[in-house]
Design an enzyme around this catalytic site. Structure first.
Site, PDB file in Angstrom:
ATOM      1  N   ARG A   1       0.847  -1.185   0.000  1.00  0.00           N
ATOM      2  CA  ARG A   1       0.000   0.000   0.000  1.00  0.00           C
ATOM      3  C   ARG A   1       0.886   1.238   0.000  1.00  0.00           C
ATOM      4  O   ARG A   1       1.916   1.280   0.668  1.00  0.00           O
ATOM      5  CB  ARG A   1      -0.910   0.029   1.229  1.00  0.00           C
ATOM      6  CG  ARG A   1      -2.106  -0.921   1.144  1.00  0.00           C
ATOM      7  CD  ARG A   1      -3.123  -0.489   0.094  1.00  0.00           C
ATOM      8  NE  ARG A   1      -4.288  -1.362   0.040  1.00  0.00           N
ATOM      9  CZ  ARG A   1      -4.419  -2.420  -0.776  1.00  0.00           C
ATOM     10  NH1 ARG A   1      -3.448  -2.735  -1.617  1.00  0.00           N
ATOM     11  NH2 ARG A   1      -5.523  -3.132  -0.769  1.00  0.00           N
TER      12      ARG A   1
ATOM     13  N   GLU B   1      -3.643   7.422  -4.620  1.00  0.00           N
ATOM     14  CA  GLU B   1      -3.999   6.917  -5.959  1.00  0.00           C
ATOM     15  C   GLU B   1      -5.300   7.551  -6.418  1.00  0.00           C
ATOM     16  O   GLU B   1      -6.208   7.738  -5.594  1.00  0.00           O
ATOM     17  CB  GLU B   1      -4.150   5.393  -5.902  1.00  0.00           C
ATOM     18  CG  GLU B   1      -2.829   4.707  -5.643  1.00  0.00           C
ATOM     19  CD  GLU B   1      -2.952   3.183  -5.582  1.00  0.00           C
ATOM     20  OE1 GLU B   1      -3.945   2.634  -6.080  1.00  0.00           O
ATOM     21  OE2 GLU B   1      -2.044   2.567  -5.031  1.00  0.00           O
TER      22      GLU B   1
ATOM     23  N   HIS C   1      -0.906   0.144 -10.059  1.00  0.00           N
ATOM     24  CA  HIS C   1      -1.575  -0.821  -9.159  1.00  0.00           C
ATOM     25  C   HIS C   1      -2.039  -2.064  -9.932  1.00  0.00           C
ATOM     26  O   HIS C   1      -3.230  -2.344 -10.021  1.00  0.00           O
ATOM     27  CB  HIS C   1      -2.748  -0.161  -8.429  1.00  0.00           C
ATOM     28  CG  HIS C   1      -3.109  -0.854  -7.139  1.00  0.00           C
ATOM     29  ND1 HIS C   1      -3.595  -0.195  -6.041  1.00  0.00           N
ATOM     30  CD2 HIS C   1      -3.062  -2.166  -6.776  1.00  0.00           C
ATOM     31  CE1 HIS C   1      -3.835  -1.054  -5.067  1.00  0.00           C
ATOM     32  NE2 HIS C   1      -3.520  -2.266  -5.487  1.00  0.00           N
TER      33      HIS C   1
HETATM   34  C1  DGY Z   1      -5.636  -6.083  -2.889  1.00  0.00           C
HETATM   35  O1  DGY Z   1      -6.420  -7.004  -3.096  1.00  0.00           O
HETATM   36  O2  DGY Z   1      -5.473  -5.630  -1.758  1.00  0.00           O
HETATM   37  C2  DGY Z   1      -4.854  -5.560  -4.034  1.00  0.00           C
HETATM   38  O3  DGY Z   1      -4.238  -4.373  -3.769  1.00  0.00           O
HETATM   39  C3  DGY Z   1      -5.686  -5.481  -5.305  1.00  0.00           C
HETATM   40  O4  DGY Z   1      -4.766  -5.614  -6.340  1.00  0.00           O
END
Ligand code: DGY
Length: 324
Positions: free
Chosen positions: A243, A272, A290
């Site tokens: 993240r 984002e 992402h």
């Molecule tokens: C998640 O599932 O947390 C991912 O970031 C999606 O790609």
């Protein structure tokens, strides 16, 4: 008499097979813009829904949960659920589920993609080819670094980190260090030839590549700040598929520009879809939008896992991936 189907709010377009299954099982509400739902419309639709299946970029905050008077379950499309006010959902008696396991391999693949791109300067090479300014092979052109024999430090050691460890150790002959709060079973460490560092600093200073795999929480926000970046130093590369807010993006842009950090490969960002403007002009950073779980197979598997959780819940059985 027509059978009552639970009313589910689907926030964004999903793969065709998942959408077909949702329609078969539920009465589905959708936003007018199927890829960029407005928060106001989400909130209005939430008031009619018994369930929401948001994606990791849809904000399920207190206002939306309060508006959803009939809501019983939030079935997240994604493994991370920092988009949801889980404490409020718990307080309101709304269950939350996620989609673990099914995206582990594709996300680990993407972490390795970034690691290799950064090590071999693949982004720079691609830009050179596309620019039409490539003048031919040269013995000292765009020299990167080998990854084999190098040290990879993993921050967090959940499923995705272990899948990265497996690839890096067995496939690329890398040495593995890891830092996580709980003590890792020696048998698991042995599987990846890994050593657990009790302090994050120890891992940061000893690694050639640092890959982040911890969840986004109040404790991990800006875990990688200017101080941590300084400890990593000019010959180390940072990889983030977890993240964005685990890294202080402004401090990262400065460290990359000054060369106090060697390089970075990023798939996630603090705000984002906005990316810190200071990163755009730098050659020593690879930027992806992402894409961690973005394969046909994985996005479909995530959708089915999400629908499974909804089906189980409305059949009165405990969903497999209950978070709260
Ligand atoms: C998640 O599932 O947390 C991912 O970031 C999606 O790609």
């Amino acid at each position: 008499m027509t059978e009552h189907k639970p009313i589910v709010l689907q926030t964004r377009s999903l793969t065709a097979d998942v959408e077909a299954r949702l329609l078969k099982e539920f009465e589905v509400l959708r936003c007018s813009d199927k890829n960029r739902p407005q928060q106001g419309e989400l909130q209005a639709l939430a008031a009619r829904a018994e369930a929401i299946c948001p994606t990791v970029v849809d904000r399920i905050d207190e206002a939306l949960l309060q508006a959803g008077q009939r809501l019983r379950i939030i079935a997240n499309f994604g493994v991370g659920y920092d988009n949801i006010d889980v404490a409020k959902a718990r307080e309101l008696g709304i269950m939350v589920t996620n989609t673990p396991d099914v995206l582990t391999e594709s996300t680990a693949d993407l972490a390795m993609t970034l690691l290799l791109m950064v090590a071999r300067r693949a982004g720079e090479g691609e830009r050179l080819c596309r620019s039409g300014r490539w003048t031919g092979w040269e013995p000292t052109q765009l020299l990167g670094r080998d990854v084999s024999g190098k040290t990879l430090g993993l921050v967090g050691f959940g499923r995705i980190a272990q899948a990265v460890a497996s690839r890096a150790y067995h496939g690329f002959g890398m040495r593995i260090l890891l830092h996580t709060r709980s003590r890792v079973d020696p048998d698991v460490l042995e599987r990846y030839g890994a050593r657990q560092c009790s302090e994050l600093n120890e891992l940061l200073t000893a690694s050639d590549f640092v890959s982040l795999h911890c969840p986004s929480t109040a404790e991990t926000r800006h875990l990688i700040d200017s101080d941590a970046l300084r400890q990593m130093g000019p010959s180390t590369a940072l990889i983030n598929t977890a993240r964005g807010n685990i890294v202080d993006e402004a401090a990262l842009a400065i460290a990359l520009k000054n060369g106090t950090l060697g390089a970075a490969g990023l798939d996630v960002y603090e705000r984002e879809p906005s990316v810190h403007a200071g990163l755009f002009d730098l050659e020593n950073v690879v930027l992806l939008p992402h894409l961690g779980s973005a394969t046909e197979e994985t996005r479909s598997a995530m959708g089915h896992r999400m629908v499974d959780n909804l089906v189980e819940f409305f059949a009165g059985r405990p969903p497999r991936d209950r978070v709260t």
